[in-house]
Every structure is written in C-alpha cells, then in structure tokens.
Design a protein around this motif. Sequence first.
Motif, PDB file in Angstrom:
ATOM      1  N   ILE A   1      -5.722   6.399 -11.803  1.00  0.00           N
ATOM      2  CA  ILE A   1      -5.334   6.811 -13.156  1.00  0.00           C
ATOM      3  C   ILE A   1      -4.243   5.921 -13.735  1.00  0.00           C
ATOM      4  O   ILE A   1      -4.365   5.379 -14.844  1.00  0.00           O
ATOM      5  CB  ILE A   1      -4.864   8.288 -13.138  1.00  0.00           C
ATOM      6  CG1 ILE A   1      -6.031   9.184 -12.681  1.00  0.00           C
ATOM      7  CG2 ILE A   1      -4.385   8.709 -14.525  1.00  0.00           C
ATOM      8  CD1 ILE A   1      -5.625  10.619 -12.422  1.00  0.00           C
ATOM      9  N   LYS A   2      -3.142   5.761 -13.004  1.00  0.00           N
ATOM     10  CA  LYS A   2      -2.022   4.962 -13.514  1.00  0.00           C
ATOM     11  C   LYS A   2      -2.427   3.489 -13.680  1.00  0.00           C
ATOM     12  O   LYS A   2      -2.002   2.832 -14.637  1.00  0.00           O
ATOM     13  CB  LYS A   2      -0.819   5.072 -12.571  1.00  0.00           C
ATOM     14  CG  LYS A   2      -0.178   6.450 -12.541  1.00  0.00           C
ATOM     15  CD  LYS A   2       1.048   6.500 -11.648  1.00  0.00           C
ATOM     16  CE  LYS A   2       0.662   6.402 -10.181  1.00  0.00           C
ATOM     17  NZ  LYS A   2       1.833   6.592  -9.280  1.00  0.00           N
ATOM     18  N   THR A   3      -3.231   3.012 -12.753  1.00  0.00           N
ATOM     19  CA  THR A   3      -3.669   1.615 -12.831  1.00  0.00           C
ATOM     20  C   THR A   3      -4.528   1.370 -14.065  1.00  0.00           C
ATOM     21  O   THR A   3      -4.318   0.409 -14.811  1.00  0.00           O
ATOM     22  CB  THR A   3      -4.453   1.227 -11.564  1.00  0.00           C
ATOM     23  OG1 THR A   3      -3.642   1.440 -10.418  1.00  0.00           O
ATOM     24  CG2 THR A   3      -4.887  -0.232 -11.616  1.00  0.00           C
TER      25      THR A   3
ATOM     26  N   TRP B 136     -14.452  -2.241  -7.796  1.00  0.00           N
ATOM     27  CA  TRP B 136     -13.881  -0.969  -7.333  1.00  0.00           C
ATOM     28  C   TRP B 136     -12.494  -0.738  -7.935  1.00  0.00           C
ATOM     29  O   TRP B 136     -12.003   0.391  -7.994  1.00  0.00           O
ATOM     30  CB  TRP B 136     -13.782  -0.952  -5.796  1.00  0.00           C
ATOM     31  CG  TRP B 136     -12.838  -1.962  -5.202  1.00  0.00           C
ATOM     32  CD1 TRP B 136     -13.151  -3.196  -4.738  1.00  0.00           C
ATOM     33  CD2 TRP B 136     -11.426  -1.821  -5.014  1.00  0.00           C
ATOM     34  NE1 TRP B 136     -12.042  -3.840  -4.268  1.00  0.00           N
ATOM     35  CE2 TRP B 136     -10.958  -3.021  -4.420  1.00  0.00           C
ATOM     36  CE3 TRP B 136     -10.505  -0.804  -5.271  1.00  0.00           C
ATOM     37  CZ2 TRP B 136      -9.629  -3.233  -4.092  1.00  0.00           C
ATOM     38  CZ3 TRP B 136      -9.170  -1.013  -4.944  1.00  0.00           C
ATOM     39  CH2 TRP B 136      -8.749  -2.201  -4.364  1.00  0.00           C
ATOM     40  N   PHE B 137     -11.879  -1.796  -8.446  1.00  0.00           N
ATOM     41  CA  PHE B 137     -10.551  -1.678  -9.053  1.00  0.00           C
ATOM     42  C   PHE B 137     -10.582  -0.809 -10.315  1.00  0.00           C
ATOM     43  O   PHE B 137      -9.550  -0.353 -10.785  1.00  0.00           O
ATOM     44  CB  PHE B 137     -10.039  -3.083  -9.399  1.00  0.00           C
ATOM     45  CG  PHE B 137      -8.540  -3.201  -9.502  1.00  0.00           C
ATOM     46  CD1 PHE B 137      -7.746  -3.014  -8.386  1.00  0.00           C
ATOM     47  CD2 PHE B 137      -7.928  -3.512 -10.702  1.00  0.00           C
ATOM     48  CE1 PHE B 137      -6.360  -3.136  -8.462  1.00  0.00           C
ATOM     49  CE2 PHE B 137      -6.539  -3.646 -10.790  1.00  0.00           C
ATOM     50  CZ  PHE B 137      -5.756  -3.448  -9.668  1.00  0.00           C
TER      51      PHE B 137
ATOM     52  N   GLY C  21      -4.921   0.757   4.172  1.00  0.00           N
ATOM     53  CA  GLY C  21      -5.811   1.879   3.925  1.00  0.00           C
ATOM     54  C   GLY C  21      -7.183   1.480   3.422  1.00  0.00           C
ATOM     55  O   GLY C  21      -8.079   2.320   3.331  1.00  0.00           O
ATOM     56  N   ALA C  22      -7.374   0.196   3.088  1.00  0.00           N
ATOM     57  CA  ALA C  22      -8.680  -0.256   2.604  1.00  0.00           C
ATOM     58  C   ALA C  22      -9.688  -0.269   3.751  1.00  0.00           C
ATOM     59  O   ALA C  22      -9.349  -0.547   4.902  1.00  0.00           O
ATOM     60  CB  ALA C  22      -8.569  -1.647   1.999  1.00  0.00           C
TER      61      ALA C  22
ATOM     62  N   GLU D 121      -3.665   8.774  -4.648  1.00  0.00           N
ATOM     63  CA  GLU D 121      -2.365   8.609  -5.291  1.00  0.00           C
ATOM     64  C   GLU D 121      -1.652   7.370  -4.757  1.00  0.00           C
ATOM     65  O   GLU D 121      -1.091   6.578  -5.521  1.00  0.00           O
ATOM     66  CB  GLU D 121      -1.504   9.858  -5.066  1.00  0.00           C
ATOM     67  CG  GLU D 121      -0.185   9.812  -5.818  1.00  0.00           C
ATOM     68  CD  GLU D 121       0.609  11.107  -5.709  1.00  0.00           C
ATOM     69  OE1 GLU D 121       1.760  11.129  -6.176  1.00  0.00           O
ATOM     70  OE2 GLU D 121       0.075  12.087  -5.144  1.00  0.00           O
ATOM     71  N   GLN D 122      -1.701   7.196  -3.416  1.00  0.00           N
ATOM     72  CA  GLN D 122      -1.091   6.019  -2.817  1.00  0.00           C
ATOM     73  C   GLN D 122      -1.850   4.753  -3.214  1.00  0.00           C
ATOM     74  O   GLN D 122      -1.253   3.721  -3.522  1.00  0.00           O
ATOM     75  CB  GLN D 122      -1.063   6.156  -1.292  1.00  0.00           C
ATOM     76  CG  GLN D 122      -0.401   4.976  -0.570  1.00  0.00           C
ATOM     77  CD  GLN D 122       1.046   4.777  -0.993  1.00  0.00           C
ATOM     78  OE1 GLN D 122       1.830   5.733  -1.022  1.00  0.00           O
ATOM     79  NE2 GLN D 122       1.416   3.535  -1.335  1.00  0.00           N
ATOM     80  N   ARG D 123      -3.187   4.857  -3.208  1.00  0.00           N
ATOM     81  CA  ARG D 123      -4.004   3.710  -3.610  1.00  0.00           C
ATOM     82  C   ARG D 123      -3.684   3.316  -5.053  1.00  0.00           C
ATOM     83  O   ARG D 123      -3.584   2.125  -5.384  1.00  0.00           O
ATOM     84  CB  ARG D 123      -5.489   4.079  -3.480  1.00  0.00           C
ATOM     85  CG  ARG D 123      -6.476   3.000  -3.930  1.00  0.00           C
ATOM     86  CD  ARG D 123      -6.498   1.803  -3.009  1.00  0.00           C
ATOM     87  NE  ARG D 123      -6.916   2.168  -1.677  1.00  0.00           N
ATOM     88  CZ  ARG D 123      -8.201   2.305  -1.306  1.00  0.00           C
ATOM     89  NH1 ARG D 123      -9.167   2.117  -2.182  1.00  0.00           N
ATOM     90  NH2 ARG D 123      -8.503   2.626  -0.064  1.00  0.00           N
ATOM     91  N   ASP D 124      -3.518   4.319  -5.906  1.00  0.00           N
ATOM     92  CA  ASP D 124      -3.196   4.063  -7.308  1.00  0.00           C
ATOM     93  C   ASP D 124      -1.850   3.342  -7.435  1.00  0.00           C
ATOM     94  O   ASP D 124      -1.701   2.384  -8.203  1.00  0.00           O
ATOM     95  CB  ASP D 124      -3.158   5.385  -8.073  1.00  0.00           C
ATOM     96  CG  ASP D 124      -3.211   5.191  -9.584  1.00  0.00           C
ATOM     97  OD1 ASP D 124      -3.472   4.053 -10.025  1.00  0.00           O
ATOM     98  OD2 ASP D 124      -3.010   6.178 -10.307  1.00  0.00           O
ATOM     99  N   THR D 125      -0.878   3.779  -6.660  1.00  0.00           N
ATOM    100  CA  THR D 125       0.445   3.148  -6.688  1.00  0.00           C
ATOM    101  C   THR D 125       0.366   1.693  -6.246  1.00  0.00           C
ATOM    102  O   THR D 125       0.969   0.795  -6.860  1.00  0.00           O
ATOM    103  CB  THR D 125       1.421   3.917  -5.777  1.00  0.00           C
ATOM    104  OG1 THR D 125       1.551   5.261  -6.257  1.00  0.00           O
ATOM    105  CG2 THR D 125       2.796   3.250  -5.767  1.00  0.00           C
ATOM    106  N   ASP D 126      -0.393   1.449  -5.165  1.00  0.00           N
ATOM    107  CA  ASP D 126      -0.535   0.081  -4.657  1.00  0.00           C
ATOM    108  C   ASP D 126      -1.253  -0.815  -5.668  1.00  0.00           C
ATOM    109  O   ASP D 126      -0.852  -1.967  -5.888  1.00  0.00           O
ATOM    110  CB  ASP D 126      -1.314   0.083  -3.340  1.00  0.00           C
ATOM    111  CG  ASP D 126      -0.537   0.749  -2.210  1.00  0.00           C
ATOM    112  OD1 ASP D 126       0.695   0.852  -2.328  1.00  0.00           O
ATOM    113  OD2 ASP D 126      -1.171   1.184  -1.221  1.00  0.00           O
TER     114      ASP D 126
END
Length: 315
Positions: free
Chosen positions: A250-252, A243-244, A157-158, A202-207
């Motif tokens: 949020i979770k990250t 960008w991280f 997705g990046a 949300e998916q990006r955050d999980t990854d």
Amino acid sequence: MDPYPIKIKELNIEYVQNAELLLHNGYPRKELDYIIRFYIDRLREKGLASSNGSLYMKEVLSQFMLYYPEQYLELMQSSFTPDSPSNWLRLFVTGSNKNRIPLRHLLYIQFLGVDLDTFFRSDVVVGKKPDTKSFNPIFDIKKRREKWMKLVTENHGATRSELKEIGKGLHTWIFRHDREWYEKVTPRNKARKRSADSIDWEQRDTDCLRIAKQAVETILNRDGKPTRITPTNIRNTLGIGSWFNNKKLIKTNQFLQEVKENTEHFRIRKIKWAIDEMLSNEDTITPYKIQLFAGFGGSNKEIRELILQTLEEYK
C-alpha cells in the motif's frame, strides 16, 4: 551561432577521420562472421561480455548511451529506444545476416576504442566460446557470490522465485555453476499452509518503499540526459519485476503514484539540465539551441515557451 557542444564536435571529428581512412586506405574486405567475433572479443575486454561471449546487454546499452549523446545519435540517424527488444544496437552483435550500414559499424568501432588498422589487420578472433563448467575463474565465483549474498540480504523474506526474478542473470549463473553453494546460502521456500498470507506484507511494504525512494534518488542523480520518474522506470532501475505492483504494498504504491512525474515537470527538468550542461561547456545559450540539446527538436512552440519561462529563473 554553433548549436553543437564540444563533445559532439570531438566525436564527429573522430568519425569523419575514420570514414576517410575507410574510403582511401584500401582495407581488405571482412566477412560478417569475423566482424561479429571481433566485436565480442573487444566487448569481453571491456567487461561488457562474459567469458563465453554472452553480452551484458543492459551494460552495453548504458555505456553506449554514456559515450554518445542522444543529440549526436539523432544527427547520425542512429538513435534507439533502450527498452525495445528490436533496437538496432541490441541486434547489432548477433548472428543475424541482416545488413548493417557502414555508418553504424564506424560508430560501434569508435565506441569500442579500436583504430581501423587493428580492426582490419587482426587475424585471430575468438567470439563466443562453448559454455563449460570447467571455465569458472575463482575471481568470477567470488564476485558473483558477493553479489548474490547482497541481493539475498537486501530482499529478506523473498522466496527463491522472487530472488530469481530480481537477479535474473546472476541467478542463472550461480545456479548453473555454483549450485552446491547456492543451496547452502539461499533461503528455501517454506511450506505455505496459508498461501500468500504467510508473507509479512507490512514489512515487505516498508522494505519496498525504502528501495523505491533510493531508486528515485538514483534516477535524479544519474549522469546524462534526465530520465522521467515513473513506476516503470523505478522498477527498471531496481531490476525488479511486476510483483512490485502488488496491491498489498500500500505505502509503496502510494509513493509510486505521488512521485510519478508529469509531462510538464519532466520537460522543465530536461530544460534545466540542458541549460546547466551548456553553461558548463561554455556554449552560447539560445532557446533554439537549448531545445535541440534537450532532444525536443526545434519546432515545438509549447516547449519553446517553457524554455523562455525557465530562462527567466537564470537571470
């Protein structure tokens, strides 16, 4: 009592032997241009420079720090901060005419695993080569393709810009030398009618949370002197840009703050590492020697108190 571990003694014995050879063997003078090209050739042989002579500087810094303990570099007045663009090791193999002290030449030659006779008697050195597209070994292409595909897969997705940021040097090489293949396998940026809203945050955050946790494990299990767990060191371990820190992760971001190591905890971890290393080397354990081995210097009373408290756990 001897405050120095066996490895430092062995390194210093080799250094002293080379210094004596340099003083007494009447070696011919070598110009700086020869020296730089000689270094590049040896780094290329060790896989620390590309075929055209460009240094893989992160790897050079990493391997140099693995070879020389920080304590020894401090004794030799040659310690450095890896992230600093002006540290002496980063600038050592450049075309700069700035003087380089003989001590550091001897450290560098020793790191390269070269004897002084070879260094002074060699006649042919190459150094940097023109960067041409015609010199692209199949092995290099295959290896880099595998790395690029792994990077694309792990960052599903990046965008291309994000992939470029994550794999800076690799992207440059693939884009320049293997452009047709790059265009086939690298996802294209989709037209964004809703700008950044099209990203599944949300998916990006999980990854990102997953790889951040992996980075922490890497830092904790890394050989050598401990590295402090901070958001910056986690990003550096992953090779990821700013960008991280996006607020939408949020979770990250919560994890990065929770796992961030305070000063006292990091000091205790370094002390425990020093004690374990000294025990494995069968060194005599004293608070003063632990303080030096861990790289704190010998005069900090606050550190001394922490060492005494930590030693109680080993009784």
